[in-house]
Design an enzyme around this catalytic site. Structure first.
Site, PDB file in Angstrom:
ATOM      1  N   THR A  41       0.815  -1.210   0.000  1.00 14.30           N
ATOM      2  CA  THR A  41       0.000   0.000   0.000  1.00 14.30           C
ATOM      3  C   THR A  41       0.852   1.266   0.000  1.00 14.30           C
ATOM      4  OG1 THR A  41      -0.161  -0.051   2.424  1.00 14.30           O
ATOM      5  CG2 THR A  41      -1.918  -1.128   1.198  1.00 14.30           C
ATOM      6  N   ASP A  62       8.451  -7.969   3.984  1.00 13.96           N
ATOM      7  CA  ASP A  62       7.105  -8.122   4.521  1.00 13.96           C
ATOM      8  C   ASP A  62       7.177  -8.486   6.000  1.00 13.96           C
ATOM      9  OD1 ASP A  62       4.428  -9.176   5.086  1.00 13.96           O
ATOM     10  OD2 ASP A  62       4.160  -9.260   2.913  1.00 13.96           O
ATOM     11  N   ILE A  63       6.378  -7.821   6.828  1.00 10.59           N
ATOM     12  CA  ILE A  63       6.399  -8.113   8.261  1.00 10.59           C
ATOM     13  C   ILE A  63       5.834  -9.499   8.574  1.00 10.59           C
ATOM     14  CG2 ILE A  63       6.362  -5.708   8.998  1.00 10.59           C
ATOM     15  CD1 ILE A  63       3.344  -6.050   9.578  1.00 10.59           C
ATOM     16  N   GLN A  82       4.237   1.219  11.809  1.00 10.45           N
ATOM     17  CA  GLN A  82       3.090   1.757  11.064  1.00 10.45           C
ATOM     18  C   GLN A  82       2.531   0.746  10.068  1.00 10.45           C
ATOM     19  OE1 GLN A  82       2.352   4.978  12.158  1.00 10.45           O
ATOM     20  NE2 GLN A  82       4.135   4.578  13.469  1.00 10.45           N
ATOM     21  N   SER A  87      -8.185   0.199   6.553  1.00 15.72           N
ATOM     22  CA  SER A  87      -9.492   0.202   5.906  1.00 15.72           C
ATOM     23  C   SER A  87     -10.450  -0.837   6.454  1.00 15.72           C
ATOM     24  CB  SER A  87      -9.372   0.023   4.391  1.00 15.72           C
ATOM     25  OG  SER A  87     -10.621  -0.226   3.796  1.00 15.72           O
ATOM     26  N   TYR A 150     -11.057  -5.308  10.978  1.00 17.55           N
ATOM     27  CA  TYR A 150      -9.937  -4.379  11.152  1.00 17.55           C
ATOM     28  C   TYR A 150      -9.847  -3.924  12.607  1.00 17.55           C
ATOM     29  CZ  TYR A 150      -7.213  -0.079  10.988  1.00 17.55           C
ATOM     30  OH  TYR A 150      -6.283   0.904  11.234  1.00 17.55           O
ATOM     31  N   ASN A 179      -8.722   9.293  12.164  1.00 12.18           N
ATOM     32  CA  ASN A 179      -8.960   9.867  10.829  1.00 12.18           C
ATOM     33  C   ASN A 179      -7.850  10.823  10.387  1.00 12.18           C
ATOM     34  OD1 ASN A 179     -11.828   9.361  12.187  1.00 12.18           O
ATOM     35  ND2 ASN A 179     -11.985   9.039   9.980  1.00 12.18           N
ATOM     36  N   VAL A 180      -6.668  10.273  10.242  1.00 10.72           N
ATOM     37  CA  VAL A 180      -5.502  11.069   9.862  1.00 10.72           C
ATOM     38  C   VAL A 180      -5.593  11.443   8.374  1.00 10.72           C
ATOM     39  CG1 VAL A 180      -2.985  11.176   9.873  1.00 10.72           C
ATOM     40  CG2 VAL A 180      -4.193   9.742  11.550  1.00 10.72           C
TER      41      VAL A 180
END
Length: 331
Positions: A41, A62-63, A82, A87, A150, A179-180
């Protein structure tokens, strides 16, 4: 300025919207920064300005891969985690992948950080954790039942962080983002956040669609306030300020309808045609909470947080950034 060059920070999801702003800030403060991202993303263009900086390192990975996490934390003092699949709609569509990234990936990063002796693990939590709690403003100690996959994943993050603090003595701080919005937030894609999506539609002379009657409200939080909270969480030396969670917000709420009208007004300063574009109303979205408003008292008291940007100030800054960075959408 204090010499921070011997302090290395790992920012997971560092090519994403919030992550890249954190990379930018901590590089300007003189820290060494490692960015871990799989570009699922995030975008390479977000970190392109940093690639020539000798204090910046990119690890593409990838984590969900434990070995990658172990490599990324080598020599790291602090982790700003982060990386996640954001979503609510995405998690409803594909709960399995959201869980793999947001829970298993999170646990991989916790274990790797513990084993590497990382000093502090600061992570992106979410206001979605408040779930069906109707109390306003939201205070950290009072939550409801999650309303989406989520939300479950982000609550599980908090539970794991708490266990790692009590069981292994790790320092953890969770930041419940509200809501950043702001520069570098992607306006395209199926799961684009509402503000950049509406910006793009207005700039393209299309009508934005509000889910519901427009009276749902949000504590929209400008990116610079979020950067400030991450810096305070990383730097605090107060024992009572760690091993807890904080609302990361402005502490005021705006209805979706007022947001759209203000957005249209600011964009119309660049393109007068936008002032005439009508707003369309559609059905409410599954999993959405009606209202969101954070109490920021705890962050003010324990971290010294003082948000610098109101919603209107931040929106004006964001609009200017989008206007200058989305020229292909100008009519």
């Amino acid at each position: 300025m204090q010499d921070n060059s011997n302090i290395k920070i790992l920012i997971t999801g560092g090519a994403g919207f919030i992550g890249s702003n954190l990379c930018d800030y901590f590089l300007t403060q003189g820290y060494a920064v490692v960015c871990l991202d799989n570009f699922a993303t995030g975008f390479r263009k977000n970190i392109t300005p940093f690639l020539e900086n000798p204090r910046f390192e990119l690890i593409e990975g990838d984590i969900r891969d434990k070995a990658t996490c172990e490599r990324a934390v080598q020599g790291v003092t602090y982790v700003l985690h982060q990386a996640a699949l954001g979503s609510v709609p995405r998690s409803i569509q594909d709960p399995v992948t959201s869980n793999e990234v947001n829970v298993s990936g999170f646990l991989n990063m916790l274990v790797a950080s513990r084993d590497a002796g990382v000093k502090r693990f600061v992570y992106a939590a979410s206001s979605s954790t408040y779930g069906d709690s109707e109390a306003l403003p939201k205070v950290e100690e009072v939550i409801g039942k999650p309303l989406s996959p989520y939300a479950i994943t982000k609550y599980v993050n908090e539970l794991y962080a708490g266990i790692f603090s009590t069981t292994y003595g790790m320092e953890t701080i969770g930041l419940r983002y509200f809501n950043v919005f702001g520069r570098r937030q992607d306006p395209a894609g199926a799961y684009a956040a509402v503000i950049p999506k509406f910006v793009m539609q207005f700039m393209n002379h299309e009508s934005p669609v509000i889910n519901g009657d427009g009276q749902f409200s949000r504590d929209f939080t400008y990116i610079d306030n979020v950067v400030q909270m991450n810096a305070l969480a990383l730097q605090t030396t107060r024992p009572e300020a760690v091993n807890t969670v904080y609302n990361t917000a402005y502490g005021d709420r705006t209805t979706l309808q007022d947001m759209v009208y203000l957005l249209r007004t600011y964009l119309a300063e660049y393109d007068p045609v936008i002032a005439q574009i009508p707003v369309v109303y559609g059905p409410p979205r599954a999993g959405d909470i009606p209202h969101s408003l954070a109490s920021i008292e705890k962050a003010q008291r324990l971290l010294g947080y003082q948000p610098q940007f109101s919603f209107a100030q931040g929106l004006k800054e964001a609009v200017a950034w989008y206007w200058n960075h989305l020229p292909q959408l100008k009519k």
